[in-house]
Design an enzyme around this catalytic site. Structure first.
Site, short mmCIF file in Angstrom:
data_model
loop_
_atom_site.label_atom_id
_atom_site.label_comp_id
_atom_site.label_asym_id
_atom_site.label_seq_id
_atom_site.Cartn_x
_atom_site.Cartn_y
_atom_site.Cartn_z
N ASN A 32 -29.20 -5.50 -19.79
CA ASN A 32 -28.13 -5.30 -18.93
C ASN A 32 -28.12 -4.61 -17.03
OD1 ASN A 32 -29.41 -2.01 -18.29
ND2 ASN A 32 -27.87 -1.20 -20.02
N LYS A 84 -36.84 5.48 -18.92
CA LYS A 84 -38.03 5.53 -18.92
C LYS A 84 -38.14 7.16 -17.64
CE LYS A 84 -39.47 2.51 -15.13
NZ LYS A 84 -40.29 1.86 -14.57
N SER A 124 -45.21 4.87 -25.49
CA SER A 124 -46.06 5.07 -24.53
C SER A 124 -47.18 6.24 -25.09
CB SER A 124 -45.08 5.29 -23.62
OG SER A 124 -45.19 6.56 -22.44
N TYR A 148 -37.94 11.80 -23.58
CA TYR A 148 -37.95 10.09 -23.16
C TYR A 148 -39.19 10.33 -24.29
CZ TYR A 148 -41.16 6.95 -21.69
OH TYR A 148 -41.70 5.81 -21.34
N LYS A 152 -38.91 8.13 -27.81
CA LYS A 152 -40.03 6.38 -27.91
C LYS A 152 -40.70 6.62 -29.06
CE LYS A 152 -40.23 4.41 -24.51
NZ LYS A 152 -39.60 2.74 -24.63
N ASN A 198 -42.65 7.98 -10.41
CA ASN A 198 -44.68 7.53 -10.63
C ASN A 198 -45.43 7.36 -8.91
OD1 ASN A 198 -43.12 5.39 -12.96
ND2 ASN A 198 -44.13 7.59 -13.49
N ARG A 230 -55.97 9.89 -14.58
CA ARG A 230 -54.95 9.57 -15.34
C ARG A 230 -55.53 7.49 -15.44
NH1 ARG A 230 -52.77 13.19 -15.82
NH2 ARG A 230 -50.28 13.98 -16.03
N ARG A 291 -46.75 19.63 -11.42
CA ARG A 291 -45.01 19.49 -11.43
C ARG A 291 -44.88 20.23 -13.45
NH1 ARG A 291 -44.56 12.64 -11.09
NH2 ARG A 291 -46.39 12.41 -12.65
N GLY A 293 -44.65 20.18 -17.29
CA GLY A 293 -44.46 18.73 -18.51
C GLY A 293 -45.68 18.14 -17.93
P1 NAD Z 1 -38.15 -0.73 -16.44
O1 NAD Z 1 -36.98 -0.02 -15.87
O2 NAD Z 1 -37.95 -1.36 -14.76
O3 NAD Z 1 -37.71 -1.23 -17.59
C1 NAD Z 1 -36.84 -2.05 -18.35
C2 NAD Z 1 -35.34 -2.66 -18.61
O4 NAD Z 1 -34.81 -2.02 -19.71
C3 NAD Z 1 -34.83 -2.59 -17.07
O5 NAD Z 1 -34.81 -4.16 -16.69
C4 NAD Z 1 -32.93 -2.02 -17.96
O6 NAD Z 1 -31.99 -2.18 -16.49
C5 NAD Z 1 -33.38 -3.04 -19.44
N1 NAD Z 1 -32.70 -1.79 -19.80
C6 NAD Z 1 -32.96 -0.10 -20.22
N2 NAD Z 1 -31.78 0.19 -20.84
C7 NAD Z 1 -31.10 -0.63 -21.46
C8 NAD Z 1 -29.95 -1.23 -22.23
N3 NAD Z 1 -29.46 -0.39 -23.13
N4 NAD Z 1 -29.92 -2.51 -22.72
C9 NAD Z 1 -29.75 -3.62 -22.34
N5 NAD Z 1 -31.03 -3.81 -20.88
C10 NAD Z 1 -31.55 -2.40 -20.64
O7 NAD Z 1 -39.00 -0.44 -16.84
P2 NAD Z 1 -40.27 -0.58 -17.46
O8 NAD Z 1 -41.95 -0.42 -16.72
O9 NAD Z 1 -40.49 -2.19 -17.04
O10 NAD Z 1 -40.92 -0.53 -19.20
C11 NAD Z 1 -40.77 -1.13 -20.05
C12 NAD Z 1 -40.64 -0.31 -21.13
O11 NAD Z 1 -42.12 -0.27 -21.18
C13 NAD Z 1 -39.56 0.74 -21.51
O12 NAD Z 1 -39.07 1.18 -22.68
C14 NAD Z 1 -40.46 2.15 -21.00
O13 NAD Z 1 -40.19 3.02 -21.59
C15 NAD Z 1 -42.25 1.81 -21.95
N6 NAD Z 1 -43.19 2.81 -20.55
C16 NAD Z 1 -43.14 2.10 -19.36
C17 NAD Z 1 -43.88 3.29 -18.68
C18 NAD Z 1 -44.19 2.78 -17.19
O14 NAD Z 1 -44.93 3.61 -16.92
N7 NAD Z 1 -43.90 2.08 -16.64
C19 NAD Z 1 -45.30 4.00 -19.75
C20 NAD Z 1 -44.63 3.58 -21.07
C21 NAD Z 1 -43.72 3.00 -21.44
N1 UDP Z 2 -48.28 12.38 -8.67
C1 UDP Z 2 -47.91 13.22 -8.21
N2 UDP Z 2 -47.46 12.67 -6.65
C2 UDP Z 2 -45.80 11.86 -6.84
C3 UDP Z 2 -46.20 11.60 -8.52
C4 UDP Z 2 -47.50 11.73 -9.76
O1 UDP Z 2 -49.36 13.94 -7.77
O2 UDP Z 2 -45.61 12.01 -6.22
C5 UDP Z 2 -49.57 12.70 -9.88
C6 UDP Z 2 -49.48 13.16 -11.48
O3 UDP Z 2 -49.09 14.58 -11.67
C7 UDP Z 2 -50.33 12.84 -12.86
C8 UDP Z 2 -50.01 11.31 -11.87
O4 UDP Z 2 -49.59 11.40 -10.41
O5 UDP Z 2 -51.40 13.87 -12.66
C9 UDP Z 2 -49.62 10.50 -11.78
O6 UDP Z 2 -48.30 10.90 -12.29
P1 UDP Z 2 -46.90 9.40 -13.06
O7 UDP Z 2 -46.21 10.14 -12.72
O8 UDP Z 2 -47.63 8.10 -11.53
O9 UDP Z 2 -47.47 9.12 -14.69
P2 UDP Z 2 -47.26 10.09 -15.37
O10 UDP Z 2 -47.68 11.73 -14.82
O11 UDP Z 2 -46.23 9.51 -16.43
O12 UDP Z 2 -49.06 9.88 -16.41
#
Ligand code: NAD
Ligand code: UDP
Length: 336
Positions: A32, A84, A124, A148, A152, A198, A230, A291, A293
């Site tokens: 979308n 996400k 995730s 979030y 999942k 991130n 990480r 941060r 959590g």
């Molecule tokens: P992203 O936001 O770049 O991609 C997600 C896509 O889903 C986007 O293009 C968004 O437009 C689309 N979308 C969201 N809700 C929708 C809906 N209701 N209908 C249709 N499209 C929809 O994120 P990403 O980093 O590519 O992540 C992809 C998946 O992996 C997600 O489910 C996310 O939760 C999971 N994930 C991501 C990470 C990360 O750090 N990037 C880590 C673990 C899991």
């Molecule tokens: N982090 C940070 N500053 C930022 C973003 C992240 O110090 O602006 C740190 C965060 O505390 C963690 C690591 O970087 O230790 C990775 O964070 P991210 O949000 O990328 O991933 P996640 O927390 O989901 O593992």
């Protein structure tokens, strides 16, 4: 083989589409575009020289989804679509549950109706919450600490129940660690809306001059330099994990969980240094409070994916930084 990719225009989805096209799969993407741009799809086709079909559809639109299944004979689904941002999920839990859980229910219902039983789902490492020890194996207890992560886990459970009701389902639940980097072309990459949550995109934006400095969230964790550790995994390694999972689903029904990580952790300050080296830019930072959590250390034991999927992450931190920097410096404002 025809694969429906939900969320394929996003960061991980676009890189996976690229690998799928390269491997000869036919692809239909539904997205979308709430957190992505169609430009990523154009670029994937440009890089590969192959075509994909794109539909701007929301997974909450049951009729739109039904039409896609009706008009194309889909063999398998890779389901990336979801919201996400952890902080946003705490502020807007219903929005997150509705989008991520109801969206997945609609997708699974359409799959059931049209007899499509192969599914790869983006889960995730967040589902593990604060692990009692590291590295994390797939049988660790799950206890996500925010909506979030819980969305999942709910979808994982829906998948397990689907299989319990009908053993023809083959489902891979891929628990990603920290995806970073970009395709080597520098044409596709991570393009966050607003201020990045991130670490990698934030550092990239500091290096390119879009942000003044990084806030390092805490330097008093029980890690070797006090900053959070990480498991950063290159997005192309992650993308290949999806192809391997898809191949395995052909022969193995059931619900299968795999950690996709490298098995090694880096601290925030190690990432800052590696990024400075790759970019030749200074990454200014200040130590800030923890941060809420966040946990101290999180990294995978990826052995199960090694054994069952014949997959392991190959790309080192240097290339993760080089590739993230190439994308950021070639596209300082993202896809715009
Ligand atoms: P992203 O936001 O770049 O991609 C997600 C896509 O889903 C986007 O293009 C968004 O437009 C689309 N979308 C969201 N809700 C929708 C809906 N209701 N209908 C249709 N499209 C929809 O994120 P990403 O980093 O590519 O992540 C992809 C998946 O992996 C997600 O489910 C996310 O939760 C999971 N994930 C991501 C990470 C990360 O750090 N990037 C880590 C673990 C899991
Ligand atoms: N982090 C940070 N500053 C930022 C973003 C992240 O110090 O602006 C740190 C965060 O505390 C963690 C690591 O970087 O230790 C990775 O964070 P991210 O949000 O990328 O991933 P996640 O927390 O989901 O593992």
């Amino acid at each position: 083989m025809k694969v429906l990719v939900t969320g394929g225009a996003g960061y991980i989805g676009s890189h996976t589409c690229l690998e799928l096209l390269g491997a000869g799969y036919e692809i239909i993407v539904v997205d979308n575009l709430c957190n992505s741009r169609e430009e990523s799809m154009k670029r994937v086709q440009e890089i590969t020289g192959k075509k994909l079909i794109f539909h701007k559809i929301d997974l909450l639109d049951e009729q739109g989804l039904d039409n896609i299944f009706k008009e194309s004979s889909i063999d398998a689904v890779i389901h990336f679509a979801g919201l996400k941002a952890v902080g946003e999920s705490v502020a807007m839990p219903l929005h997150y549950y509705h989008n991520n859980v109801t969206g997945s229910l609609n997708l699974c219902a359409a799959m059931l109706k049209y007899g499509v039983t192969k599914l790869v789902f983006s889960s995730s490492a967040t589902v593990y919450g604060d692990p009692h020890t590291v590295p994390i194996t797939e049988d660790f207890p799950v206890s996500p600490t925010n909506p979030y992560g819980r969305s999942k886990l709910m979808v994982e459970e829906i998948c397990r129940d689907l299989y319990a009701a009908d053993s023809s389902w083959s489902i891979a639940l891929l628990r990603y660690f920290n995806p970073v980097g970009a395709h080597q072309s520098g044409r596709i990459g991570e393009d966050p809306n607003d201020i990045p949550n991130n670490l990698f995109p934030f550092i990239s934006q500091v290096a390119v001059g879009r942000r003044a400095e990084l806030a390092v969230f805490g330097d008093d964790y029980p890690t070797y330099d006090g900053t959070g550790v990480r498991d950063y995994i290159h997005v192309l390694d992650l993308a290949i994990g999806h192809l391997k999972a898809l191949e395995r689903l052909d022969e193995h029904s059931g619900t299968h969980i795999y950690n996709l990580g490298t098995g090694r952790g880096y601290s925030v300050l190690e990432i800052v240094k590696a990024f400075e080296k790759a970019s030749g830019k200074q990454v200014r930072y200040q130590i800030a409070p923890r941060r809420p959590g966040d946990i101290a250390t999180c990294y995978a034991d990826p052995a199960k994916a090694g054994q069952e999927l014949n997959w392991s992450a190959k790309i080192e931190l240097k290339q993760m930084c080089d590739d993230a920097w190439r994308w950021q410096s070639n596209n300082p404002k993202g896809y715009i």
